[in-house]
Write an enzyme that holds these catalytic residues in place. Structure first.
Site, PDB file in Angstrom:
ATOM      1  N   GLU A 268       3.184 -69.921 -29.180  1.00 34.64           N
ATOM      2  CA  GLU A 268       3.482 -71.362 -29.141  1.00 34.64           C
ATOM      3  C   GLU A 268       3.553 -71.933 -30.559  1.00 34.64           C
ATOM      4  O   GLU A 268       4.424 -72.764 -30.849  1.00 34.64           O
ATOM      5  CB  GLU A 268       2.419 -72.123 -28.337  1.00 34.64           C
ATOM      6  CG  GLU A 268       2.361 -71.764 -26.857  1.00 34.64           C
ATOM      7  CD  GLU A 268       3.535 -72.280 -26.037  1.00 34.64           C
ATOM      8  OE1 GLU A 268       4.409 -72.977 -26.585  1.00 34.64           O
ATOM      9  OE2 GLU A 268       3.584 -71.967 -24.834  1.00 34.64           O
ATOM     10  N   ARG A 272       7.093 -73.533 -31.716  1.00 28.94           N
ATOM     11  CA  ARG A 272       7.110 -74.995 -31.897  1.00 28.94           C
ATOM     12  C   ARG A 272       6.936 -75.383 -33.361  1.00 28.94           C
ATOM     13  O   ARG A 272       7.672 -76.226 -33.872  1.00 28.94           O
ATOM     14  CB  ARG A 272       6.006 -75.651 -31.074  1.00 28.94           C
ATOM     15  CG  ARG A 272       6.130 -75.347 -29.596  1.00 28.94           C
ATOM     16  CD  ARG A 272       5.235 -76.228 -28.758  1.00 28.94           C
ATOM     17  NE  ARG A 272       5.027 -75.636 -27.449  1.00 28.94           N
ATOM     18  CZ  ARG A 272       4.684 -76.311 -26.366  1.00 28.94           C
ATOM     19  NH1 ARG A 272       4.493 -77.610 -26.428  1.00 28.94           N
ATOM     20  NH2 ARG A 272       4.507 -75.701 -25.214  1.00 28.94           N
ATOM     21  N   ASP A 401      10.680 -64.128 -20.049  1.00 26.97           N
ATOM     22  CA  ASP A 401      11.919 -64.850 -20.401  1.00 26.97           C
ATOM     23  C   ASP A 401      12.449 -64.725 -21.832  1.00 26.97           C
ATOM     24  O   ASP A 401      13.492 -64.120 -22.096  1.00 26.97           O
ATOM     25  CB  ASP A 401      11.784 -66.342 -20.028  1.00 26.97           C
ATOM     26  CG  ASP A 401      10.471 -66.998 -20.479  1.00 26.97           C
ATOM     27  OD1 ASP A 401       9.730 -66.364 -21.241  1.00 26.97           O
ATOM     28  OD2 ASP A 401      10.205 -68.145 -20.068  1.00 26.97           O
ATOM     29  N   GLU A 535      14.721 -76.231 -19.095  1.00 26.54           N
ATOM     30  CA  GLU A 535      15.572 -75.042 -18.893  1.00 26.54           C
ATOM     31  C   GLU A 535      16.865 -75.310 -18.120  1.00 26.54           C
ATOM     32  O   GLU A 535      17.918 -74.728 -18.438  1.00 26.54           O
ATOM     33  CB  GLU A 535      14.779 -73.927 -18.192  1.00 26.54           C
ATOM     34  CG  GLU A 535      13.667 -73.322 -19.039  1.00 26.54           C
ATOM     35  CD  GLU A 535      12.418 -74.188 -19.156  1.00 26.54           C
ATOM     36  OE1 GLU A 535      12.266 -75.116 -18.337  1.00 26.54           O
ATOM     37  OE2 GLU A 535      11.600 -73.948 -20.070  1.00 26.54           O
TER      38      GLU A 535
HETATM   39  C1  DMJ Z   1       9.112 -74.209 -24.034  1.00 23.69           C
HETATM   40  O1  DMJ Z   1       7.992 -74.302 -24.832  1.00 23.69           O
HETATM   41  C2  DMJ Z   1       9.951 -73.054 -24.431  1.00 23.69           C
HETATM   42  O2  DMJ Z   1      11.212 -73.231 -23.929  1.00 23.69           O
HETATM   43  C3  DMJ Z   1       9.418 -71.734 -23.971  1.00 23.69           C
HETATM   44  O3  DMJ Z   1      10.283 -70.672 -24.218  1.00 23.69           O
HETATM   45  C4  DMJ Z   1       9.063 -71.739 -22.523  1.00 23.69           C
HETATM   46  N1  DMJ Z   1       9.046 -73.004 -21.920  1.00 23.69           N
HETATM   47  C5  DMJ Z   1       8.697 -74.180 -22.595  1.00 23.69           C
HETATM   48  C6  DMJ Z   1       9.248 -75.389 -21.875  1.00 23.69           C
HETATM   49  O4  DMJ Z   1       9.343 -75.269 -20.526  1.00 23.69           O
END
Ligand code: DMJ
Length: 643
Positions: A268, A272, A401, A535
């Site tokens: 994260e 971010r 994902d 998404e």
């Molecule tokens: C985000 O922090 C990013 O897209 C991450 O890859 C997974 N999902 C969250 C938002 O849903």
């Protein structure tokens, strides 16, 4: 009367003291309590003195060893037949001339020690003359000096690097007034989210829009690192909200500090913070963002200190101690976490000329390449101690994902030079199509999850990003299946739109089923929430860019209206707990990704394609745009600082 014999701390027994009537004849036979106390005090002072002298006065034998140690007379394993004395494996020469020299040297050292002691004593006396406040002020000045030195060291300029071609960073105004109006609406929503965060949550990671105060989740530990500020910067920039951008920059410059005793998620923080800072740097050219990104990356590096080099999920920013989530199978690290570092780390090496970041992510890739994959699929769990897979669960949604996303984007970001990444992506997608993608009875294409040897016919909101990924990867696909993958992207977009359209609020649930007559609908109560996730809108945007089919703008507008109607509160935007309920309750969290991703993708959807064109920019998984690096190859030899 005699006092009881006193035992000093050393355990040696002192002779009994006669403190009774015979010692003080004019006193009464029994001493008064206060007198006893004073005598005890004197006695204990005397004992402390003896004790101190015994332990702390220089021991001449030790001095001898130390002095001798400074000379070359300590010679290991010398033949004792030549007149020397053996001392614990070392040999001392006993010649008269040498002894004289040693005595002189010993004397010189004694004098030096004495002088040092006297100096220290003088300084201590001087200190004692000062008031408590003066001493505190002096300590503070010393502390400040150290902090300044450290800051200077941390902020030293990084080697200059030729910036990639940064085009399309502030245009995109649509000619169509209707689309312009929609774009302006999205911008207004961004202002609402930002202004409320600034007013009620400034400096906290996120905002509680109903309680009107700061919020943070365990992914950022107990830190207050202004996640929303960092995540929102590039969205503010492309929307032309420059005053707000500057406010954010100022806060980052003055307050963003990573020396905090806080256990954070490596993934994260990478997507971010590092992604957000790098994008802000590329867009604005402001060095502070690059410097902070590099400082932060240094704090994440200890997470890679595992037997395999697969990083821990969490790291303490101060101590560098890492560990994994308690809930993860058999102490495993998570595929979507350690597999979603590549883009940011390659940029860090590019910008600093330091290969350390690049090497870390390439090591992960090499390790994964060597591993057996059940059915060609990558399980979600990998143990960083043993290098073995945990449970064989596979998902293109949560836990898996963005690993697949980053294989494709590594290739795109390298100007399509990183063909190894493209091959891994192609192989993975083929296995996913074969084992995880199915059509429902009602004709909806969905991506299920592989669990305990069978396919679970459930799709997560998170999985909906894959529609955009298939479209993005269509060009350059194996056997020229571009049309096929664009079609697959369109089908996923359609299914995800259905998951929105089949709810009361026209907002998508967290997960939906394709089982027993149920199609694209959440069944369990704890899967009915919508937390401002991006998404589905992300996929609409990619599909719009590649097809210009107006339905994607239409679907994006439906989502915009639903968010504004059901998630907007006077203190910002909140997630809702049940998208099938006509009177939804709020979760009271304004997620930072709402500003980073959801609103950015909506804004781009209603902008012209010349804003952040996909030939020049690749979006990280948190929607932070990073420029394509036109490098000769993936060893980053394009960066002169690296050569
Ligand atoms: C985000 O922090 C990013 O897209 C991450 O890859 C997974 N999902 C969250 C938002 O849903």
């Amino acid at each position: 009367m005699t006092t009881p014999a006193l035992l000093p701390l050393s355990g040696r027994r002192l002779p009994p003291l006669n403190l009774g009537a015979s010692a003080f004849p004019h006193h009464r036979a029994t001493l008064r309590l206060s007198e006893k106390f004073i005598l005890l005090l004197i006695l204990s002072a005397f004992i402390t003195l003896c004790f101190g002298a015994f332990f702390f006065l220089p021991d001449s034998s030790k001095h001898k060893r130390f002095d001798l140690g400074l000379e070359d007379v300590l010679i290991p394993h010398v033949d004792t037949s030549k007149g020397g004395k053996n001392l614990g494996g070392f040999l001392i020469h006993g010649q008269g001339h040498d002894e004289h020299r040693h005595r002189e040297e010993e004397e010189r050292l004694r004098n030096k020690i004495r002088a040092d002691h006297e100096k220290a004593l003088e300084e201590a006396k001087e200190k004692l003359k000062k008031s408590r406040d003066e001493i505190q002020a002096e300590i503070q000045t010393e502390k400040n000096k150290v902090v300044q030195e450290l800051k200077k060291k941390d902020s030293k300029p990084l080697p200059p690097v030729p910036l990639p071609n940064l085009i399309g960073i502030n245009s995109g105004e649509p000619a169509d007034p209707d689309i312009r109006e929609k774009r302006n609406k999205v911008k207004e929503m961004m202002k609402h989210a930002w202004n409320n965060y600034r007013q009620y949550g400034w400096g906290h990671n996120e905002l509680k829009p109903i309680a009107r105060k700061g919020h943070s989740t365990n992914i950022f530990g107990n830190s207050q690192m202004g996640a929303t500020i960092v995540d929102a910067l590039d969205t503010l920039y492309i929307m032309g909200l420059h005053d707000e951008f500057r406010e954010g920059q100022e806060w980052i410059d003055k307050n963003l500090d990573f020396s905090v005793n806080s256990e954070v998620s490596v993934f994260e923080v990478n997507i971010r913070f590092i992604g957000g800072l790098l994008a802000a740097y590329y867009l604005s050219g402001q060095e502070v963002f690059k410097i902070k990104a590099v400082q932060l990356a240094g704090k994440l590096l200890p997470a890679f200190n595992t037997p395999t080099g697969i990083p821990w999920a969490m790291v303490n920013l101060k101590s560098g101690v890492g560990r994994n989530w308690g809930w993860a199978s058999a102490g495993s690290s998570i595929l979507a976490e350690f597999g979603t570092l590549h883009m940011e780390f390659v940029h860090l090496s590019y910008l600093t000329g330091d290969p350390v970041y690049y090497n870390k992510v390439m090591h992960i890739r090499k390790l994964l390449q060597k591993m057996d994959r059940p059915n060609g699929l990558y399980p979600n769990y990998l143990n960083p101690r043993t290098g073995r897979w945990g449970q064989h669960h596979t998902s293109v949604g949560g836990l898996g994902d963005s690993f697949y996303e980053y294989l494709l984007k590594a290739w795109l970001m390298s100007d399509k030079m990183d063909t190894e990444a493209r091959k891994m992506y192609d192989d993975a997608i083929e296995a996913i199509e074969k084992h995880l993608i199915r059509k429902s009875n009602g004709g909806l294409t969905f991506i299920g999850e592989w669990k305990n040897g069978h396919l679970e016919r459930k799709m997560g909101h998170l999985t909906c990003f894959a529609g955009g990924m298939f479209a993005l990867g269509a060009d350059g696909s194996r056997d020229d299946k571009a049309g096929h993958y664009l079609q697959l992207g369109a089908e996923i977009a359609h299914t995800c739109h259905e998951s929105y359209d089949r709810t009361t609020l026209k907002l998508g649930p967290e997960a939906f089923k394709f089982d027993g007559g149920v199609e694209a609908v959440a069944v369990r109560q704890n899967e009915k929430y919508y937390i401002l996730r991006p998404e589905v809108i992300e996929t609409y945007w990619y599909m719009w860019r590649f097809t210009h089919d107006p339905k994607y703008r239409q679907w994006g507008w439906e989502a915009t209206q639903a968010i504004d109607k059901y998630c907007r509160v006077s203190g910002g935007f909140s997630g809702v707990k049940d998208v099938y309920s006509s009177s939804p309750t709020y979760d009271d969290v304004q997620q930072s990704f709402f500003l980073a991703e959801t609103l950015k993708y909506l804004y781009l959807l209603f902008s012209n394609d010349d804003l952040l064109p996909l030939d020049n920019w690749v979006f990280n998984t948190e929607a932070h745009p990073l420029p394509v690096l036109h490098l000769a190859n993936t060893t980053l030899s394009g960066n002169p600082a690296y050569r």
